[in-house]
Design a protein around this motif. Structure first.
Motif, PDB file in Angstrom:
ATOM      1  N   ASP A   1       0.857  -1.189   0.000  1.00  0.00           N
ATOM      2  CA  ASP A   1       0.000   0.000   0.000  1.00  0.00           C
ATOM      3  C   ASP A   1       0.893   1.240   0.000  1.00  0.00           C
ATOM      4  O   ASP A   1       1.546   1.545   0.988  1.00  0.00           O
ATOM      5  N   TYR A   2       0.942   1.939  -1.120  1.00  0.00           N
ATOM      6  CA  TYR A   2       1.805   3.112  -1.290  1.00  0.00           C
ATOM      7  C   TYR A   2       1.051   4.432  -1.107  1.00  0.00           C
ATOM      8  O   TYR A   2       1.606   5.497  -1.382  1.00  0.00           O
ATOM      9  N   ARG A   3      -0.185   4.391  -0.668  1.00  0.00           N
ATOM     10  CA  ARG A   3      -0.982   5.626  -0.621  1.00  0.00           C
ATOM     11  C   ARG A   3      -0.362   6.705   0.254  1.00  0.00           C
ATOM     12  O   ARG A   3      -0.380   7.883  -0.123  1.00  0.00           O
TER      13      ARG A   3
ATOM     14  N   PRO B   1      10.397   6.554  -0.999  1.00  0.00           N
ATOM     15  CA  PRO B   1       9.675   5.741  -0.023  1.00  0.00           C
ATOM     16  C   PRO B   1       8.988   4.519  -0.649  1.00  0.00           C
ATOM     17  O   PRO B   1       8.903   3.462  -0.015  1.00  0.00           O
ATOM     18  N   ARG B   2       8.539   4.639  -1.884  1.00  0.00           N
ATOM     19  CA  ARG B   2       7.972   3.476  -2.572  1.00  0.00           C
ATOM     20  C   ARG B   2       9.058   2.411  -2.762  1.00  0.00           C
ATOM     21  O   ARG B   2       8.820   1.222  -2.563  1.00  0.00           O
ATOM     22  N   LEU B   3      10.243   2.845  -3.184  1.00  0.00           N
ATOM     23  CA  LEU B   3      11.343   1.896  -3.372  1.00  0.00           C
ATOM     24  C   LEU B   3      11.692   1.198  -2.062  1.00  0.00           C
ATOM     25  O   LEU B   3      11.952  -0.013  -2.046  1.00  0.00           O
ATOM     26  N   ALA B   4      11.709   1.934  -0.966  1.00  0.00           N
ATOM     27  CA  ALA B   4      12.018   1.329   0.337  1.00  0.00           C
ATOM     28  C   ALA B   4      10.950   0.306   0.720  1.00  0.00           C
ATOM     29  O   ALA B   4      11.270  -0.796   1.200  1.00  0.00           O
ATOM     30  N   ARG B   5       9.697   0.646   0.510  1.00  0.00           N
ATOM     31  CA  ARG B   5       8.593  -0.274   0.834  1.00  0.00           C
ATOM     32  C   ARG B   5       8.667  -1.529  -0.049  1.00  0.00           C
ATOM     33  O   ARG B   5       8.490  -2.656   0.421  1.00  0.00           O
ATOM     34  N   LEU B   6       8.975  -1.345  -1.334  1.00  0.00           N
ATOM     35  CA  LEU B   6       9.082  -2.477  -2.245  1.00  0.00           C
ATOM     36  C   LEU B   6      10.306  -3.332  -1.911  1.00  0.00           C
ATOM     37  O   LEU B   6      10.226  -4.563  -1.948  1.00  0.00           O
TER      38      LEU B   6
END
Length: 172
Positions: free
Chosen positions: A38-40, A53-58
């Motif tokens: 969930d990138y929202r 932050p998306r890259l870190a979450r992925l």
């Protein structure tokens, strides 16, 4: 389990978005496990601000995967999936409505060499120009399905699903 698939939604969307939900259901019907980050909250930082932050979450999702995963991404999800493949082993990339660049973000789109990839893009995409996807696919020798659709790719979801099945079958 045949493998693991991580599906990344686009900006202004969520993990229950139509495309990633449909492709997750297809993957699960074929025996894959799936995860949809969930990138929202990351997307509240704007397009360029959401990439890191998306890259870190992925990266965390890839690290938690029991095997090198297949990454599926739509729009911003496609952009970060490709970049994530540079830093961690992945089994493949299935990319939809790819932006070749994110204005204000310093790195252009790229993928790890040798990773099996497949792109789908709409001729009428008014968010991510089709020329960027064509240029990337040509430069990488990656297969590209061009469809009569817009950025949401909702009119050609059945075609996309069929290509996704073929792509996964080719990885087995």
């Amino acid at each position: 389990m045949r493998g693991h698939i991580i599906l990344s939604h686009g900006s202004d969307s969520g993990p229950d978005a139509t495309k990633v939900s449909a492709l997750a259901a297809t993957a699960e019907s074929l025996g894959y496990t799936t995860h949809r980050p969930d990138y929202r909250a990351d997307d509240l930082k704007g397009h360029a601000g959401s990439v890191a932050p998306r890259l870190a979450r992925l990266a965390a999702a890839i690290a938690a995967s029991p095997v090198p995963p297949v990454l599926v991404g739509s729009s911003m999800g496609a952009f970060v999936a490709g970049l994530a493949s540079l830093d961690a082993p992945v089994a493949g990339l299935f990319l939809l409505a790819l932006p070749a660049e994110i204005p204000g973000y310093p790195r252009p789109f790229a993928t790890a060499p040798g990773v099996p990839s497949f792109l789908v893009h709409g001729y009428a995409d008014d968010v991510c120009p089709v020329e960027g996807a064509i240029a990337f696919a040509r430069g990488q020798g990656a297969p590209l399905l061009l469809v009569q659709d817009d950025h949401r790719l909702s009119a050609t979801l059945a075609d996309i699903d069929a290509e996704f099945r073929r792509f996964l079958g080719g990885l087995a």
